[in-house]
Structure formats: structure tokens, C-alpha cells
Design a protein around this motif. Sequence first.
Motif, PDB file in Angstrom:
ATOM      1  N   ALA A  82     -33.240  69.060  -1.044  1.00  0.00           N
ATOM      2  CA  ALA A  82     -32.981  67.728  -0.473  1.00  0.00           C
ATOM      3  C   ALA A  82     -34.086  67.342   0.505  1.00  0.00           C
ATOM      4  O   ALA A  82     -34.644  66.234   0.427  1.00  0.00           O
ATOM      5  N   HIS A  83     -34.399  68.241   1.413  1.00  0.00           N
ATOM      6  CA  HIS A  83     -35.448  67.964   2.403  1.00  0.00           C
ATOM      7  C   HIS A  83     -36.804  67.748   1.716  1.00  0.00           C
ATOM      8  O   HIS A  83     -37.533  66.811   2.053  1.00  0.00           O
ATOM      9  N   SER A  84     -37.113  68.600   0.751  1.00  0.00           N
ATOM     10  CA  SER A  84     -38.405  68.495   0.056  1.00  0.00           C
ATOM     11  C   SER A  84     -38.528  67.187  -0.715  1.00  0.00           C
ATOM     12  O   SER A  84     -39.586  66.550  -0.699  1.00  0.00           O
ATOM     13  N   LEU A  85     -37.466  66.788  -1.389  1.00  0.00           N
ATOM     14  CA  LEU A  85     -37.511  65.523  -2.143  1.00  0.00           C
ATOM     15  C   LEU A  85     -37.709  64.327  -1.215  1.00  0.00           C
ATOM     16  O   LEU A  85     -38.536  63.450  -1.499  1.00  0.00           O
ATOM     17  N   ARG A  86     -36.974  64.293  -0.111  1.00  0.00           N
ATOM     18  CA  ARG A  86     -37.151  63.181   0.848  1.00  0.00           C
ATOM     19  C   ARG A  86     -38.574  63.175   1.406  1.00  0.00           C
ATOM     20  O   ARG A  86     -39.205  62.120   1.501  1.00  0.00           O
ATOM     21  N   ARG A  87     -39.065  64.358   1.786  1.00  0.00           N
ATOM     22  CA  ARG A  87     -40.411  64.459   2.352  1.00  0.00           C
ATOM     23  C   ARG A  87     -41.466  63.972   1.348  1.00  0.00           C
ATOM     24  O   ARG A  87     -42.320  63.149   1.685  1.00  0.00           O
ATOM     25  N   GLU A  88     -41.390  64.444   0.125  1.00  0.00           N
ATOM     26  CA  GLU A  88     -42.404  64.094  -0.878  1.00  0.00           C
ATOM     27  C   GLU A  88     -42.267  62.645  -1.338  1.00  0.00           C
ATOM     28  O   GLU A  88     -43.268  61.982  -1.596  1.00  0.00           O
ATOM     29  N   ARG A  89     -41.053  62.126  -1.415  1.00  0.00           N
ATOM     30  CA  ARG A  89     -40.867  60.725  -1.800  1.00  0.00           C
ATOM     31  C   ARG A  89     -41.435  59.813  -0.713  1.00  0.00           C
ATOM     32  O   ARG A  89     -42.132  58.836  -1.005  1.00  0.00           O
ATOM     33  N   THR A  90     -41.185  60.165   0.549  1.00  0.00           N
ATOM     34  CA  THR A  90     -41.720  59.382   1.674  1.00  0.00           C
ATOM     35  C   THR A  90     -43.238  59.450   1.679  1.00  0.00           C
ATOM     36  O   THR A  90     -43.918  58.443   1.863  1.00  0.00           O
TER      37      THR A  90
END
Length: 182
Positions: free
Chosen positions: A9-17
Motif C-alpha cells: 500500500a505504501h509503495s503504490l501510493r509513493r510510486e503513484r505520487t
Amino acid sequence: MGAPLDIIAHSLRRERTRAGLSLSELAKLAGIAKSTLSQLESATGNPSVETLWALGKALDVPFSRLVDPPAPRVRVVRAGEGPAVRSEEADYVATLLASCPPQVRRDIYRITAEPGTVRRSDPHRDGVVEHVVLGAGRALVGLAEEPVELAPGDYVTYPGDLPHVFEALDPGTAAVLLSEHP
């Protein structure tokens, strides 16, 4: 063991941002439902390998960046810790403090040495540059044919692709060596 949902979850938000994409845009690029992506970013989904591969491809990041915990922002290596390698020819120990991560070309070592023998280094790959800051003691450091004497706080840089030396002149000599690779 299931997928590390909080990390994903954290990685997806970070990379999408980082990519500047909305939920809708990333879902469309990855060929998945927006609701599926929303669940993954809230750590409530159950991602398949295929979904994570598709998201990694859409974000232009390796699969591992989505499932590996992030490296700590601050890393401490205490004196006496880290992989240490001793010289066979001198009372000299090189302890790796930080290896070269991808797209960065440097390694950092803590050097401890005692008087009595010289640590002679054969030339490394073309373009290698070494940087040394002496922390304690005194030492002759640099090119084999013209080493310079360093005292605590002194800095020297020299081509590591030429023969070079490190010779402790005082007991308890210690330094930090940064090896810069082309």
C-alpha cells in the motif's frame, strides 16, 4: 505467508505520487479496476503477482520496489559493526560501511591500521578515484610513488587506477575511505 499489504500500500501510493498519476490514470495504465487499486492502496486488497507486475510496469519500477520494505532514511553503522576484511600483508582492516546502490557509484569503508607494514593496493578499474579522510593517528596515503602524510582531519584524493598505499605511522590509526567508480 501472504503479501506484505502495508508495504505494498505504501509503495503504490509513493510510486503513484512520484509518477504524478491519479488512481484512475494508474488503474487504466495497468489494466485493472480503479476499485482494486484503491483497495491495494488502503492495504485491504489481496494482490496477485500479475496485478503487481502490471502496476510495476505501468509505474516503470521493478516488482521488488512494490513488495520490499523501504530502506531506512537514516542508517547507523556502529564502530565494530559491518563486514570487515583483513589484509594478509599489513595490519589493516577495511570495513564496508555503505555499498554502491543502483545508479550510484561509490563504496564507503572505515579503515583501521597499525604501524609496521604498508598496505599496497594494485590499480583498480580505470577511472576509480579514492578519497580518504584521516580520523585518528597519522598515515602515509596516496599514490605508491608519492604518498602524503595525513594527520587527523586531513583529506586526500588520488587516482585509484594507479598503484597506491596506506601506511599507518601511529598506533590506532583510523580513516574513512570513499571509492568512487566510473
